[in-house]
Design an enzyme around this catalytic site. Sequence first.
Site, PDB file in Angstrom:
ATOM      1  CG  ASP A  20      -3.894   0.739   5.667  1.00 34.03           C
ATOM      2  OD1 ASP A  20      -4.171   0.516   6.865  1.00 34.03           O
ATOM      3  OD2 ASP A  20      -4.264   0.011   4.736  1.00 34.03           O
TER       4      ASP A  20
ATOM      5  CD  GLN B 297      -1.835   0.861  -0.932  1.00 33.79           C
ATOM      6  OE1 GLN B 297      -1.726   1.520  -1.969  1.00 33.79           O
ATOM      7  NE2 GLN B 297      -1.960  -0.429  -0.931  1.00 33.79           N
TER       8      GLN B 297
ATOM      9  NE  ARG C 268      -6.992  -1.831   5.099  1.00 42.01           N
ATOM     10  CZ  ARG C 268      -6.640  -3.046   5.483  1.00 42.01           C
ATOM     11  NH1 ARG C 268      -7.549  -3.950   5.710  1.00 42.01           N
ATOM     12  NH2 ARG C 268      -5.385  -3.361   5.633  1.00 42.01           N
TER      13      ARG C 268
ATOM     14  CB  SER D  24      -1.392  -2.009   5.310  1.00 40.81           C
ATOM     15  OG  SER D  24      -2.653  -2.238   4.762  1.00 40.81           O
TER      16      SER D  24
ATOM     17  CE1 TYR E 286     -10.204  -5.448   5.358  1.00 36.92           C
ATOM     18  CE2 TYR E 286     -11.777  -3.806   4.593  1.00 36.92           C
ATOM     19  CZ  TYR E 286     -10.638  -4.138   5.292  1.00 36.92           C
ATOM     20  OH  TYR E 286      -9.927  -3.162   5.926  1.00 36.92           O
TER      21      TYR E 286
END
Length: 374
Positions: A129, A126, A121, A132, A227
């Site tokens: 990903d 991105q 990540r 997401s 996170y």
Amino acid sequence: MKKILLCKEIDEHETRTALIPDDIKKLVGMGFQIKAVKGTGLKSGFSDEDYKQAGAVLVSSNEEGYKDSEIILRILKPESIKGIEKNALHVSYLDPFNEKKLLDDMAKAGLQAVSLEMIPRTTLAQKMDVQSSQTSLAGYTAVVNAASRLPKILPMMVTPSGTINPARVFVIGVGVAGLQAIATAKRLGARVEAFDTRPTVEEQVKSLGATFVKIDLGEMSQTEQGYAKELTADQVKKQQEAQAKVCERSDIVITTAKVFGRKAPRLINADVLDRMKPGAVVVDMAVSSGGNVEGSKLYEEVVRDNGVIIMSGDMLERQVPYDASKMLSGNFTAFLTHFYNKESKEFEVNLKDEIMQGCLLTKDNSIIHPKFKK
Ligand code: NAD
């Protein structure tokens, strides 16, 4: 490597596809040869004819397509790897922490297995990903589902017959799903409150026009990847108590709180559900990883004796498969493009690239990823 097979998802609950016709057209234009299994896009709104028009060759089954394919694309882990050619690159979700046997089998068969959930990540990755891209849609769907069950409308309405106050929505956990849930509830006119243990989130909540619920839990921080860190039992208790009042006054509560690699924290217990308003709706988006809400059930709706409804919030992106497939397809295409060598017009497994290092689990008959090596 340039011969791609787009598989058809076998799981009857899966509605999405890994590549949509627009991206097939793009990839064919780059020099890839693509086979697509008949029916792959039907549940998400794309016909076989669309795939053919885009330049794919249709085949009847995954097994038929495996022959001579160098890159196999699918969403869910394979039901069987029989027939996949040695050295083929297999890209899908793999659930690698729980699927030790599958990893062993893929290594033994000489496959190069890429796990979508292990794509790092990072900013560079991105656009690949999948977590997401799919979770944003799930956050939107959670609000729409809750609104459809609520015996109320969400916006304020002033009419000659009276004034309706906006519904109150509380979002717990403001990561990718939570942010979309807040944005969706705001667009529908609700009054929105939100809480997250990561301190950086407060500004994001405010910028969406929602109120951040302040709960002092002492030291709270996040990992380098963004996170949340796991709370102590004491902190969880404090949080439960502090947010109970917000739950009681809310019409909709959406919980998305997860801690990477661990069981989701239990944030709403039965005593709070008992005190919520009849008809209030709680959507537990952490239901498959332990559940934030006491009594939530995977893929089931629970109506409590006091009329509070608890909805399962897992895999909600499957309810919007057209857009979910479009976004997934964008993720797969970005992955293929990132490792595409313009001179040879081929996909290259570049082991020096940190994205490939992060997600390639097997190669040359071994498990090569340090996290999964025996
Ligand atoms: P997630 O699904 O792991 O967790 C959802 C949310 O729950 C998180 O915001 C977390 O802080 C929150 N949470 C955990 N315990 C909680 C508790 N007790 N109470 C309330 N909330 C709690 O997270 P996610 O949505 O996948 O992503 C989280 C963050 O990761 C993002 O906001 C972002 O900063 C980062 N991220 C980075 C990239 C990237 O760079 N490619 C992509 C996605 C996410």
